[in-house]
Design a protein around this motif. Structure first.
Motif, mmCIF file in Angstrom:
data_model
loop_
_atom_site.group_PDB
_atom_site.id
_atom_site.type_symbol
_atom_site.label_atom_id
_atom_site.label_comp_id
_atom_site.label_asym_id
_atom_site.label_seq_id
_atom_site.Cartn_x
_atom_site.Cartn_y
_atom_site.Cartn_z
ATOM 1 N N ILE A 4 0.868 -1.186 0.000
ATOM 2 C CA ILE A 4 0.000 0.000 0.000
ATOM 3 C C ILE A 4 0.898 1.227 0.000
ATOM 4 N N ILE A 5 0.725 2.086 -0.997
ATOM 5 C CA ILE A 5 1.527 3.323 -1.029
ATOM 6 C C ILE A 5 0.654 4.448 -0.495
ATOM 7 N N GLY A 6 1.051 5.024 0.638
ATOM 8 C CA GLY A 6 0.290 6.103 1.281
ATOM 9 C C GLY A 6 -0.296 5.647 2.604
ATOM 10 N N ALA A 7 0.248 6.215 3.710
ATOM 11 C CA ALA A 7 -0.259 5.860 5.046
ATOM 12 C C ALA A 7 -1.160 6.964 5.582
ATOM 13 N N THR B 77 -2.403 7.555 -2.158
ATOM 14 C CA THR B 77 -1.532 8.711 -1.906
ATOM 15 C C THR B 77 -2.283 10.039 -1.904
ATOM 16 N N GLY B 78 -3.611 10.001 -1.877
ATOM 17 C CA GLY B 78 -4.370 11.236 -1.710
ATOM 18 C C GLY B 78 -4.365 12.112 -2.941
ATOM 19 N N GLY B 79 -4.786 13.380 -2.725
ATOM 20 C CA GLY B 79 -4.898 14.322 -3.849
ATOM 21 C C GLY B 79 -3.792 15.353 -3.825
ATOM 22 N N LYS B 80 -4.088 16.524 -4.402
ATOM 23 C CA LYS B 80 -3.043 17.553 -4.530
ATOM 24 C C LYS B 80 -3.124 18.611 -3.449
ATOM 25 N N SER B 81 -4.153 18.525 -2.588
ATOM 26 C CA SER B 81 -4.323 19.634 -1.657
ATOM 27 C C SER B 81 -3.253 19.670 -0.568
ATOM 28 N N ALA C 246 1.572 16.445 -0.382
ATOM 29 C CA ALA C 246 0.668 15.991 -1.449
ATOM 30 C C ALA C 246 1.423 16.074 -2.770
ATOM 31 N N THR C 247 1.281 15.041 -3.597
ATOM 32 C CA THR C 247 2.156 14.969 -4.765
ATOM 33 C C THR C 247 1.471 14.786 -6.121
ATOM 34 N N GLY C 248 0.271 14.287 -6.134
ATOM 35 C CA GLY C 248 -0.307 13.959 -7.435
ATOM 36 C C GLY C 248 0.240 12.641 -7.971
ATOM 37 N N PHE C 249 0.918 11.880 -7.102
ATOM 38 C CA PHE C 249 1.533 10.597 -7.478
ATOM 39 C C PHE C 249 0.496 9.635 -8.072
ATOM 40 N N ALA C 250 -0.668 9.565 -7.440
ATOM 41 C CA ALA C 250 -1.701 8.610 -7.883
ATOM 42 C C ALA C 250 -2.090 8.852 -9.338
ATOM 43 N N TYR C 251 -2.164 10.130 -9.711
ATOM 44 C CA TYR C 251 -2.584 10.443 -11.081
ATOM 45 C C TYR C 251 -1.509 9.995 -12.086
ATOM 46 N N ARG C 252 -0.251 10.128 -11.661
ATOM 47 C CA ARG C 252 0.847 9.698 -12.559
ATOM 48 C C ARG C 252 0.786 8.185 -12.774
ATOM 49 N N GLU D 298 -8.854 9.783 -1.588
ATOM 50 C CA GLU D 298 -9.072 11.066 -2.268
ATOM 51 C C GLU D 298 -8.612 11.088 -3.718
ATOM 52 N N CYS D 299 -7.697 10.196 -4.100
ATOM 53 C CA CYS D 299 -7.209 10.234 -5.482
ATOM 54 C C CYS D 299 -8.262 9.759 -6.482
#
Ligand code: FDA
Length: 393
Positions: free
Chosen positions: A9-12, A160-164, A170-176, A366-367
């Motif tokens: 799981i990436i993101g705690a 890994t959540g969103g960009k907020s 917050a990184t936007g990693f999930a979208y990548r 959130e992603c």
């Protein structure tokens, strides 16, 4: 030698920790990694440090998504009551503040401690300050390349959540990752965010900075009635944060100030009783003085009531009932509580949050293009989507 686990799981954050608990309870070998120094940082700062951890009224209609039906399955299988049971099992004191919003009595840290205890009891492992450099698909699962070495897993959950609040990692990693696997994305925008005004309007409203009133903010057919706050940047407060998620650049929002007060009737009655009073004096019975003054001056109606016709009084009242404001923009991800849009739900199975085209890959929290209203709804989505993936991965 690469590490080997069943579920990586990436993101705690809220969603990732929840998924780890439920996957671990099933006997899966679970590893959660996060690049931050501490897990659940957004939980820690949420709800003014007391974490509005759920909303007892949470239903699919409280969520924005290109597919309003998508969240139904996960939300139905892990409800606010289910989370509350966990909170109570850990002896955490809680209270309902308003509108079904449940908060910790003491500290948001209690929720983080609870999740970490559950995680350890479920046999899941958490590693912090691990940065993921790349993710690859293998024949039997996934390979994550991290600064601490490679990790092989049969299932991979992106949480890994969103960009907020980029300041908090917050990184936007999930979208990548979604793009890497060819998944469609719904355009992302800041949500639950204060709205800004153009310099002229801001200067005009400057005297109102710091004032809070009960107001309804509406955009089309969507309306929220809660507090509204005039700030030195524009408009904020719960009613504005709520409507911000529906607002689009260029649109106006309609404000109804103190919706329960019939200002027209009030002004006319006051005129009959004592025509020497000024309109702003009467308005100030129900409004902060500076706002009453501003409204009367804006309409150039600061003379005694006796000098004002009923039409003028109606217009004055109407300016409070239907006050159209066209925001210039929003404060953006710097202060937004959430990110709207994200991984297109069309690519995911609603029961498990698994990517339909890539078995073993999951996106939760959130992603995903599911965003809740203000008031505990976003954590409920994080818990519910984490639970759904944890049971499947
Ligand atoms: P979340 O953002 O919580 O977790 C993502 C995790 O992934 C983080 O730990 C991050 O470090 C990690 N990560 C990111 N990129 C990574 C990478 N490349 N590699 C490794 N790790 C990475 N909601 C609510 O219901 N009630 C409330 O009271 C509040 N209050 C609130 C206050 C403030 C100030 C904010 C900003 C937000 C809220 N929210 C809220 C919203 C709520 O915090 C949010 O919806 C959830 O935290 C989302 O949970 P996730 O687990 O999806 O992401």
């Amino acid at each position: 030698m690469a590490k080997q686990v069943d579920v990586l799981i990436i993101g705690a954050g809220a969603a990732g920790l929840m998924a780890a608990i439920f996957a671990g309870r099933r006997g899966r070998r679970v590893l959660v990694i996060d690049h931050a120094k501490a897990p659940g940082e957004k939980i820690r700062i949420s709800g003014g440090g007391r974490c509005n951890f759920t909303n007892i009224h949470a239903e699919p209609k409280n969520y924005l998504s290109a597919n309003p039906h998508f969240a139904k399955s996960a939300l139905a299988r892990f409800t606010p009551r289910d989370f509350l049971k966990m909170v109570e099992r850990h002896g955490i004191g809680w209270h309902e503040k308003t509108l079904g919003q449940l908060f910790c009595n003491d500290s948001a840290r209690d929720i983080i401690r609870m999740l970490l205890k559950e995680l350890a009891e479920a046999g899941a492992v958490l590693e912090l300050q691990v940065a993921v450099e790349a993710v690859e698909k293998t024949e039997t699962g996934f390979l994550a390349r991290t600064g601490e070495g490679d990790i092989l897993s049969s299932s991979l959950i992106i949480a890994t959540g969103g960009k907020s609040i980029p300041k908090m990692g917050a990184t936007g990693f999930a979208y990548r990752i979604a793009e890497q696997f060819g998944l469609p994305l719904v355009e992302t925008r800041p949500g639950l965010v204060p709205l800004t005004l153009d310099p002229n309007l801001l200067a005009e409203l400057a005297p109102l900075s710091g004032i809070a009133v009960d107001a309804e903010a509406s955009h089309g057919k969507t309306r929220f009635r809660e507090a509204l706050l005039f700030t030195h940047r524009g408009l904020s407060g719960p009613s504005i944060l709520q409507i911000s998620s529906y607002w689009r650049e260029g649109d106006g929002i309609v404000l109804t100030i103190e919706p329960e007060v019939d200002f027209a009737a009030l002004l006319k009655a006051a005129k009959r009783e004592n025509g020497r009073q000024a309109a702003q004096t009467v308005l100030a019975q129900h409004l902060p003085k500076r706002l009453a003054q501003y409204v009367a001056e804006r309409q150039a109606l600061t003379r005694p009531l006796a000098d004002l016709g009923d039409k003028a009084l109606d217009a004055l009242a109407q300016s409070l009932r239907h006050w159209v404001v066209v925001p210039a923009g929003s404060e953006g991800y710097r202060t937004a509580e959430v990110t709207l849009g994200g991984v297109d739900t069309g690519a995911l199975d609603s029961k498990s949050l698994q990517v339909k085209a890539v078995p073993g890959l999951y996106f939760i929290g959130e992603c995903v293009d599911v965003t809740g209203w203000l008031g505990g709804y976003n954590f409920q989505w994080a818990w519910a989507s984490g639970h759904a993936a944890g049971l499947a991965a």
